[in-house]
Design an enzyme around this catalytic site. Structure first.
Site, short mmCIF file in Angstrom:
data_model
loop_
_atom_site.label_atom_id
_atom_site.label_comp_id
_atom_site.label_asym_id
_atom_site.label_seq_id
_atom_site.Cartn_x
_atom_site.Cartn_y
_atom_site.Cartn_z
N HIS A 28 0.83 -1.23 0.00
CA HIS A 28 0.00 0.00 0.00
C HIS A 28 0.86 1.27 0.00
O HIS A 28 0.44 2.31 0.52
CB HIS A 28 -0.94 0.03 1.21
N SER B 77 16.07 19.78 -17.62
CA SER B 77 14.89 20.61 -17.86
C SER B 77 15.30 21.80 -18.71
O SER B 77 16.41 22.30 -18.58
CB SER B 77 14.32 21.09 -16.51
N LYS C 179 17.64 20.61 -12.51
CA LYS C 179 16.90 19.34 -12.52
C LYS C 179 17.53 18.21 -13.30
O LYS C 179 18.20 18.42 -14.30
CB LYS C 179 15.48 19.59 -13.08
N GLU D 126 9.83 7.21 -17.30
CA GLU D 126 8.43 7.59 -17.50
C GLU D 126 7.90 7.09 -18.84
O GLU D 126 6.76 6.63 -18.94
CB GLU D 126 8.29 9.12 -17.44
N LYS E 72 -1.36 -6.97 -39.23
CA LYS E 72 0.07 -6.72 -39.31
C LYS E 72 0.49 -5.41 -38.65
O LYS E 72 1.47 -5.37 -37.91
CB LYS E 72 0.52 -6.75 -40.78
N1 ARG Z 1 -3.12 -8.17 -48.20
C1 ARG Z 1 -3.92 -9.24 -47.76
C2 ARG Z 1 -3.80 -9.43 -46.22
O1 ARG Z 1 -2.90 -8.91 -45.68
C3 ARG Z 1 -3.49 -10.51 -48.42
C4 ARG Z 1 -4.58 -11.50 -48.57
C5 ARG Z 1 -5.56 -11.06 -49.59
N2 ARG Z 1 -6.52 -12.07 -49.79
C6 ARG Z 1 -7.71 -11.83 -50.37
N3 ARG Z 1 -8.53 -12.83 -50.46
N4 ARG Z 1 -8.08 -10.65 -50.75
O2 ARG Z 1 -4.59 -10.05 -45.61
#
Ligand code: ARG
Length: 477
Positions: free
Chosen positions: A160, A281, A287, A294, A329
């Protein structure tokens, strides 16, 4: 923007895509990061097409040679990805066709971009995962190097945010190491989920061509081909687990960033921060600020964003592949970049910590941190714990009544009035037993702060790290 050269051109109605939609659909800016993986996967596929006789030897050989050249160019940064490509998969196929003609047009036999992108992402995840594990081992090494010299350094342990019981600085640092070791294990688990080769799943239903999926999996270093073609093209579990392992790790780093900030402030003063890990700073000349700590603390939010992004993107998605999955991605790349940079900064932070052992010891002495030890001493004399707890409290009250924060100044009568055993032991012996270092030494059990336990734990962690660094599988402790 130049019109894209699409793999699927000519399939369907006349007239092109709306330019805004075309730009919206393009993933090249993100997935060109998968160039090496796409070429590597294509090479294994091409070899298999040759080995199975689906392609004649000459075409397969030409494909493999062209892919080898592309790989070398990609690794040397010489490959100029055509920005007019729809995605990295389209670029590689178009480039092969440009270089080879019909042999290039043959590479996609038995393959879809759906299993191709699933493969590329897994290949990428596997090396991202290994790279994070390496960075975890480096951070662990920094922690152990610091802890080794602090095994006897007494500091207050808190619950705490209130001073609770004395521990050592090394023991606190090993708490960080314990969590990092779990993080390491989580990345191993996430990697196990990435360890199946999706290629051969096609768009969703496999292929009528006699593909050798085992061969491709083996060649790319996977444990086996994936089990179900429909699952395989829509499965982003490995990416999500990677993002979760990264989020959990970032949570830990965030907590430790906060501790470093607290410790570096004048109110605690437990550590100084070397110039390598603190900033000045722009207005206040005196400082030193803990900005790096952070920012390590602050990055956690971004990792949670990536994880939530992935989870939400998959929620409710019907089998098999849907374009929503293209969003995966950007999230995993960001998770990797962020957590990797945070880990490296954290390791530098640990290396730049300058312990102020006098301040830690001073803070550990106050606040009656020995009270639990007083109760446990009485337990060893046969007093039931709840009674001993009350007596420990009475002992603290007796000190407070006299304006003392230590039993040394109490008379034998005052001690005996709390409990006869305390009177018999006397103030000098009790004060010694209740000193912070004696309290720490007495916690000599598995997982405890006694210096010998801490040294043993440092040794165990070093052996774990050495075995992992050599790539050996070590059984979990
Ligand atoms: N650029 C697409 C992805 O990253 C690749 C797959 C595309 N497939 C499709 N059926 N349009 O998912």
């Amino acid at each position: 923007m130049a019109a894209q050269k699409k793999l699927w051109a000519g399939a369907g109605a006349a007239g092109g895509l709306d330019p805004d939609v075309e730009a919206f659909l393009s993933s090249l800016a993100i997935d060109s990061r998968l160039l090496v993986e796409d070429i590597t996967g294509s090479m294994a596929h091409a070899r298999m097409l040759g080995a199975t006789g689906i392609l004649d030897q000459a075409s397969a050989g030409a494909l493999v040679a062209a892919l080898q050249a592309l790989l070398a160019e990609a690794k040397e940064g010489r490959l100029r990805v055509d920005p007019a490509s729809e995605d990295v998969h389209s670029y590689v196929e178009n480039e092969l066709t440009a270089r080879l003609g019909d042999a290039g047009r043959a590479v996609h036999a038995g393959r879809s971009r759906n299993d191709q992108v699933a493969l590329d992402l897994r290949l990428w995840l596997r090396s991202a995962n290994a790279s994070i594990r390496k960075a975890i081992l480096e951070a662990l090494a920094a922690i152990l190097d610091l802890a080794e010299a602090q095994v006897e350094t007494i500091m207050p342990g808190y619950t705490h945010l209130q001073r609770a019981q004395p521990v050592t600085f090394a023991h606190h640092l090993l708490a960080w190491a314990a969590a990092l070791e779990r993080d390491y294990g989580r990345f191993i688990d996430a990697d196990a989920r990435a360890d199946e080769c999706p290629l051969g799943s096609g768009a969703l239903a496999g292929s009528s061509l006699p593909l050798d999926r085992e061969m491709v999996a083996r060649e790319l270093g996977f444990a086996r081909p994936s089990r179900n073609s429909m699952d395989s093209v829509g499965d982003r579990d490995a990416a999500t687990e990677f993002a979760f392992a990264s989020s959990m790790l970032a949570t830990h780093l965030s907590r430790w960033g906060e501790e470093i900030c607290l410790w570096a402030g004048a109110e605690y003063g437990f550590v100084g921060l070397s110039p390598s890990i603190s900033t000045g700073s722009s207005i206040m000349p005196q400082k030193r600020n803990p900005d790096p700590a952070e920012l390590v603390r602050g990055k956690a939010g971004r990792l949670y964003g990536d994880l939530l992004n992935l989870l939400t993107m998959q929620k409710g998605l019907p089998l098999a592949y849907d374009r929503d999955l293209q969003e995966d991605k950007e999230a995993v790349f960001d998770a990797y970049d962020t957590v990797h940079a945070s880990l490296r900064a954290f390791a530098a932070l640990v290396r730049g910590i300058e312990p102020r052992v006098d301040r830690m010891l001073e803070a550990a002495g106050g606040g009656f941190a020995w009270a639990t030890d007083a109760a446990e001493l009485l337990v060893t004399k046969g007093v039931p714990f709840r009674t001993a707890y009350g007596l420990g409290k009475a002992l603290v009250e007796a000190c407070r009544a006299r304006g003392l924060d230590d039993v040394a100044g109490l008379s034998r009568e005052e001690l005996a009035a709390v409990h006869p055993v305390l009177g018999e032991l006397g103030a000098a012996a009790l004060a010694e037993r209740f000193s912070p270092s004696a309290c720490v030494a007495a916690r000599d059990l598995v997982g405890g702060p006694a210096p010998a336990r801490t040294r043993a734990e440092i040794g165990r962690l070093r052996r774990f790290m050495a075995a992992e660094g050599r790539g050996e599988k070590v059984p979990s402790p």
